[in-house]
Design a protein around this motif. Structure first.
Motif, PDB file in Angstrom:
ATOM      1  N   GLU A  46      79.979 -18.153  36.163  1.00 47.07           N
ATOM      2  CA  GLU A  46      80.807 -18.342  35.778  1.00 47.07           C
ATOM      3  C   GLU A  46      80.324 -18.368  34.241  1.00 47.07           C
ATOM      4  OE1 GLU A  46      82.154 -24.313  34.285  1.00 47.07           O
ATOM      5  OE2 GLU A  46      79.943 -22.868  35.265  1.00 47.07           O
ATOM      6  N   TRP A  47      82.196 -18.148  33.755  1.00 50.87           N
ATOM      7  CA  TRP A  47      82.280 -17.654  32.457  1.00 50.87           C
ATOM      8  C   TRP A  47      82.568 -18.986  31.628  1.00 50.87           C
ATOM      9  CZ3 TRP A  47      86.622 -19.737  29.257  1.00 50.87           C
ATOM     10  CH2 TRP A  47      86.683 -19.021  27.702  1.00 50.87           C
ATOM     11  N   VAL A  48      81.377 -18.490  30.307  1.00 51.76           N
ATOM     12  CA  VAL A  48      81.011 -19.811  29.283  1.00 51.76           C
ATOM     13  C   VAL A  48      82.092 -20.424  27.964  1.00 51.76           C
ATOM     14  CG1 VAL A  48      79.736 -22.248  28.006  1.00 51.76           C
ATOM     15  CG2 VAL A  48      78.659 -20.250  30.593  1.00 51.76           C
ATOM     16  N   SER A 103      86.501  -5.708  29.968  1.00 48.37           N
ATOM     17  CA  SER A 103      84.813  -6.613  30.583  1.00 48.37           C
ATOM     18  C   SER A 103      84.393  -6.834  30.051  1.00 48.37           C
ATOM     19  CB  SER A 103      85.339  -5.413  31.576  1.00 48.37           C
ATOM     20  OG  SER A 103      84.234  -4.046  31.533  1.00 48.37           O
ATOM     21  N   LEU A 104      83.257  -7.308  30.826  1.00 50.60           N
ATOM     22  CA  LEU A 104      81.878  -7.983  29.970  1.00 50.60           C
ATOM     23  C   LEU A 104      81.050  -6.632  30.643  1.00 50.60           C
ATOM     24  CD1 LEU A 104      82.027 -11.035  32.259  1.00 50.60           C
ATOM     25  CD2 LEU A 104      82.173 -10.615  29.276  1.00 50.60           C
ATOM     26  N   ASP A 105      81.594  -5.298  29.621  1.00 53.33           N
ATOM     27  CA  ASP A 105      80.790  -4.072  30.274  1.00 53.33           C
ATOM     28  C   ASP A 105      78.527  -4.126  29.728  1.00 53.33           C
ATOM     29  OD1 ASP A 105      81.119  -2.031  27.347  1.00 53.33           O
ATOM     30  OD2 ASP A 105      80.640  -4.263  27.231  1.00 53.33           O
TER      31      ASP A 105
ATOM     32  N   ALA B  90      86.561 -10.485  38.729  1.00 54.75           N
ATOM     33  CA  ALA B  90      86.935 -11.242  37.134  1.00 54.75           C
ATOM     34  C   ALA B  90      88.080 -10.231  36.601  1.00 54.75           C
ATOM     35  CB  ALA B  90      85.820 -11.257  36.524  1.00 54.75           C
ATOM     36  N   ALA B  91      88.994 -11.768  36.099  1.00 58.94           N
ATOM     37  CA  ALA B  91      89.638 -10.696  35.041  1.00 58.94           C
ATOM     38  C   ALA B  91      90.105 -12.427  33.932  1.00 58.94           C
ATOM     39  CB  ALA B  91      91.004 -10.841  35.935  1.00 58.94           C
ATOM     40  N   TRP B  92      90.660 -11.633  33.206  1.00 59.33           N
ATOM     41  CA  TRP B  92      90.778 -12.624  31.368  1.00 59.33           C
ATOM     42  C   TRP B  92      92.497 -13.216  32.068  1.00 59.33           C
ATOM     43  CZ3 TRP B  92      88.428 -13.615  27.740  1.00 59.33           C
ATOM     44  CH2 TRP B  92      89.275 -14.876  26.094  1.00 59.33           C
ATOM     45  N   ASP B  93      92.069 -14.693  31.898  1.00 59.18           N
ATOM     46  CA  ASP B  93      93.301 -15.537  32.083  1.00 59.18           C
ATOM     47  C   ASP B  93      93.893 -16.126  30.933  1.00 59.18           C
ATOM     48  OD1 ASP B  93      94.576 -18.143  32.423  1.00 59.18           O
ATOM     49  OD2 ASP B  93      93.943 -17.837  34.792  1.00 59.18           O
ATOM     50  N   ASP B  94      95.172 -15.679  31.022  1.00 59.70           N
ATOM     51  CA  ASP B  94      95.960 -15.825  29.608  1.00 59.70           C
ATOM     52  C   ASP B  94      96.442 -17.199  29.908  1.00 59.70           C
ATOM     53  OD1 ASP B  94      97.689 -12.851  30.377  1.00 59.70           O
ATOM     54  OD2 ASP B  94      95.930 -12.832  29.116  1.00 59.70           O
ATOM     55  N   LEU B  96      94.186 -20.067  30.675  1.00 59.81           N
ATOM     56  CA  LEU B  96      92.863 -20.612  30.917  1.00 59.81           C
ATOM     57  C   LEU B  96      92.331 -20.028  28.682  1.00 59.81           C
ATOM     58  CD1 LEU B  96      91.213 -20.667  34.001  1.00 59.81           C
ATOM     59  CD2 LEU B  96      92.259 -22.721  32.704  1.00 59.81           C
ATOM     60  N   ASN B  97      92.464 -19.421  28.831  1.00 64.18           N
ATOM     61  CA  ASN B  97      91.863 -18.616  27.100  1.00 64.18           C
ATOM     62  C   ASN B  97      90.926 -18.176  27.655  1.00 64.18           C
ATOM     63  OD1 ASN B  97      93.770 -18.156  25.730  1.00 64.18           O
ATOM     64  ND2 ASN B  97      94.102 -20.110  25.234  1.00 64.18           N
ATOM     65  N   GLY B  98      90.885 -17.176  28.657  1.00 59.69           N
ATOM     66  CA  GLY B  98      88.707 -17.224  28.909  1.00 59.69           C
ATOM     67  C   GLY B  98      89.168 -16.400  29.913  1.00 59.69           C
ATOM     68  N   VAL B  99      87.519 -15.693  30.912  1.00 64.31           N
ATOM     69  CA  VAL B  99      87.067 -15.504  31.743  1.00 64.31           C
ATOM     70  C   VAL B  99      87.569 -16.019  33.081  1.00 64.31           C
ATOM     71  CG1 VAL B  99      85.804 -13.889  33.095  1.00 64.31           C
ATOM     72  CG2 VAL B  99      86.212 -13.317  30.257  1.00 64.31           C
TER      73      VAL B  99
END
Lengths: 117, 110
Positions: A46-48, A103-105, B90-94, B96-99
């Protein structure tokens, strides 16, 4: 070699606070955006939160907005996450991760936060 | 409930080719690049594929990625026992402004 080392995790009671740190080395920290990502026990990623290199752009997941604050000190090559009003559902391994090439590299090894009475 | 949708599990025998799919929407996969992460048991996630189909240095060419519209897939050919891991898209979401991440696919090598 890029290295990210998190610290500051531990056991905290619901409603309590904790500050996580991430020490970066092996790259020019001040030129990269950074993120915090968490993983609850046995669950997915989960991204924070996200912070850009100059701290001019900051984003949070809805689940932590208003309770968590991301910050960085480019002079100290460090990333932080101040966590307030902690809930049991915040229990997770928290990873810091560099944002590179969209990316989260690179990821740290993670620090465990347990919220329990 | 994850924003990106992945099958929870996949399996194959050594040497086989396995594909893991990831479905999203116009605000994430449809407008941004897709990345794949491999998480071996007890370790931190590691970037496997970035920019839809690029392999970072050190990632074997057995791993490949593709994207079409609002979907993406990861293919693993010549399956090996050490490929047994959890895989996340995973991808950036425009919006939600987040991954945003998929829920993860647990790959078992039989």
């Amino acid at each position: 070699e890029v290295q990210l080392v998190e610290s500051g995790g531990g056991l905290v009671q619901p409603g309590g606070s904790l500050r996580l740190s991430c020490a970066a080395s092996g790259f020019t920290f001040s030129t990269y955006s950074m993120n915090w990502v968490r993983q609850a026990p046995g669950k997915g990623l989960e991204w924070v939160s996200f912070i850009n290199s100059r701290t001019s752009t900051i984003y949070y997941a809805d689940s932590v907005k208003g309770r968590f604050t991301i910050s960085r000190d480019n002079a100290k090559n460090s990333l932080y996450l101040q966590m307030n009003s902690l809930r049991t559902e915040d229990t997770a391994v928290y990873y810091c991760a560099r944002w590179g090439y969209d990316s989260l590299d690179y990821w740290g090894q993670g620090t465990l936060v347990t919220v329990s009475s | 409930q994850s924003v990106l949708t992945q099958s929870p599990s996949a399996s194959g025998t050594p040497g086989q080719r396995v594909t893991i799919s990831c479905s999203g929407s116009s605000s994430n996969i449809g407008s941004n690049t897709v990345n794949w992460y491999q998480q071996l048991p007890g370790t931190a996630p590691k970037l496997l594929i970035n920019n839809n189909n690029e392999r970072p240095s050190g990632v074997p060419d057995r791993f490949s990625g593709s994207k079409s519209g609002t979907s993406a897939s990861l293919a693993i050919s010549g399956l090996q026992s050490e490929d047994e891991a959890d895989y996340y898209c995973a991808a950036w979401d425009d919006s939600l402004n987040g991954v945003v991440f998929g829920g993860g696919t647990k790959l078992t090598v039989l």
